[in-house]
Design an enzyme around this catalytic site. Structure first.
Site, short mmCIF file in Angstrom:
data_model
loop_
_atom_site.label_atom_id
_atom_site.label_comp_id
_atom_site.label_asym_id
_atom_site.label_seq_id
_atom_site.Cartn_x
_atom_site.Cartn_y
_atom_site.Cartn_z
CG HIS A 15 30.89 -64.38 -26.06
ND1 HIS A 15 31.58 -63.68 -25.10
CD2 HIS A 15 31.72 -65.39 -26.44
CE1 HIS A 15 32.77 -64.24 -24.91
NE2 HIS A 15 32.87 -65.28 -25.71
CE1 TYR A 75 36.03 -64.48 -30.41
CE2 TYR A 75 35.52 -64.70 -28.07
CZ TYR A 75 36.19 -65.14 -29.20
OH TYR A 75 37.02 -66.24 -29.12
NE ARG A 116 42.09 -73.06 -17.96
CZ ARG A 116 43.08 -72.26 -17.56
NH1 ARG A 116 44.23 -72.26 -18.20
NH2 ARG A 116 42.90 -71.44 -16.54
#
Length: 373
Positions: free
Chosen positions: A180, A185, A327
């Site tokens: 990731h 992050y 989503r």
């Protein structure tokens, strides 16, 4: 003229892995594991339903790789211990039994950590406080603390944590590993010039700011060999700064994606608001087009691709090879099956689905969605 169904349901491969169609479940933070990071029955059902629904590959939520600074959220899934790996094994096996690949996304939260059972301290390339408050839907509240700068030895510890977690992933039977490097992050913090203020070989030029990602790719590949898929997720936007863009636009994109193209990653996964819009200003390439052009790697595009025609158009244009659905997959865990049968797709309802942890309302929704498979 090729119909979009044909485009979306063509088989395609990444490295030596054949994917039965172009639909992939994108990683989504669900904070539904046990407090110690062990995935449970609820997590098992969550992932298996996507495989039943016809997706070619299922990606896990961002999963923390070590028991030091990497955890980002309370009840986040981990792959940092043998206990974690043992709990993931039957989940992976059941996802694969329905014909889907399973990829674990390894995520070090860095300065965006808002819940860590192992440490009260967060870390970043240099002292850093995210510019917005914690994400309340994932159990946070108020300002982030100021993260401390990682030492050189701690950077080595971070790499060791990813490598150890990758080995756990291999032992649990995962088909692939995704690093990731997006959404603000830790790996993205190293890449970002406004966060990374280091003056050593990990800071300064864009090549230096890519160094940790490149080294991690090399280390993880060496640890797991050539058979496992290895990918990297990249974005411009951050979870705490959704408007951020690379200051050099397409020039930065060329350096970033061409550098990744020279590594042993099997694919690049893009995270964007809308994968079909110009990525760097009016008249520029999309992020996926830039990644495809400069890297030559298979590309997974993610961002507002819920409409099948829109998703297929990006593939047909040669900008990407696969589409990741997030989503919409929550609202329609059987999206591929519905599209294939020309059935309508339910609209995403943020109020009823995006609930943290194991709230009863969310659990009842999960149960209903499982029963409707």
């Amino acid at each position: 003229m090729q119909r979009y169904e044909d485009t979306l349901f063509d088989q395609e491969h990444i490295s030596n892995h054949i994917l039965k169609n172009r639909y992939i479940v994108g990683p989504m933070t669900r904070v539904s594991s046990e407090p110690d990071g062990t995935p449970n029955t609820r997590v098992h059902q969550y992932y298996e339903r996507f495989a039943k629904g016809g997706f070619a590959a299922v990606m896990t939520e961002g999963t923390y790789p070590d028991t030091a600074y990497s955890q980002g959220y309370e009840n986040q899934a981990g792959l940092a211990t043998e206990k974690h790996a043992n709990a993931w094994e039957p989940i992976v096996r059941d996802v694969q039994a329905h014909g889907a690949k399973m990829i674990v996304q390894l995520m070090h939260a860095g300065g965006q950590s808002q819940g860590n059972d192992y440490s009260d301290t967060s870390v970043a390339p240099s002292p850093f406080q995210p510019p917005s408050n914690k994400v309340e839907v994932y159990g946070g509240q108020g300002e982030f603390p100021v993260a401390k700068a990682l030492t050189k030895d701690e950077i080595e510890d971070v790499k060791d944590g990813f490598v150890s977690s990758a080995r756990y992933a291999q032992a649990a039977g995962f088909d692939g590993i995704e690093l990731h490097g997006a959404n603000g992050y830790l790996l993205d913090q190293f890449l970002s010039e406004n966060i990374n203020q280091r003056e050593d070989e990990y800071g300064g030029s864009i090549e230096n700011r890519l160094r940790l990602i490149v080294e991690l790719i090399e280390d993880v590949r060496e640890a797991v060999g050539e058979q496992m898929l290895l990918g990297i997720r990249i974005s411009q936007m951050k979870a705490t700064n959704g408007t951020y863009k690379w200051p050099g636009g397409e020039q930065d994109a060329e350096v970033i994606f061409s550098t990744l193209g020279e590594t042993d990653v099997d694919y690049i996964h893009l995270s964007d608001d809308d994968a079909t819009t110009p990525g760097f200003g009016e008249g520029t390439m999309t992020m996926s087009e830039a990644a495809k052009t400069f890297s030559g790697k298979p590309i997974i595009a993610c961002g507002s691709l819920s409409e099948p025609e829109k998703a297929a158009s990006l593939i047909s244009a040669g900008h990407c090879d696969f589409v990741a659905i997030a989503r919409q997959a929550l609202a329609n865990p059987d999206t591929p099956n519905r599209v294939l049968e020309d059935e309508p797709l339910d609209e995403f309802d943020a109020g009823s689905i995006m609930k943290p942890k194991a709230y009863v309302k969310d659990h009842e929704l999960d149960k209903e969605m499982m029963e409707n498979q």
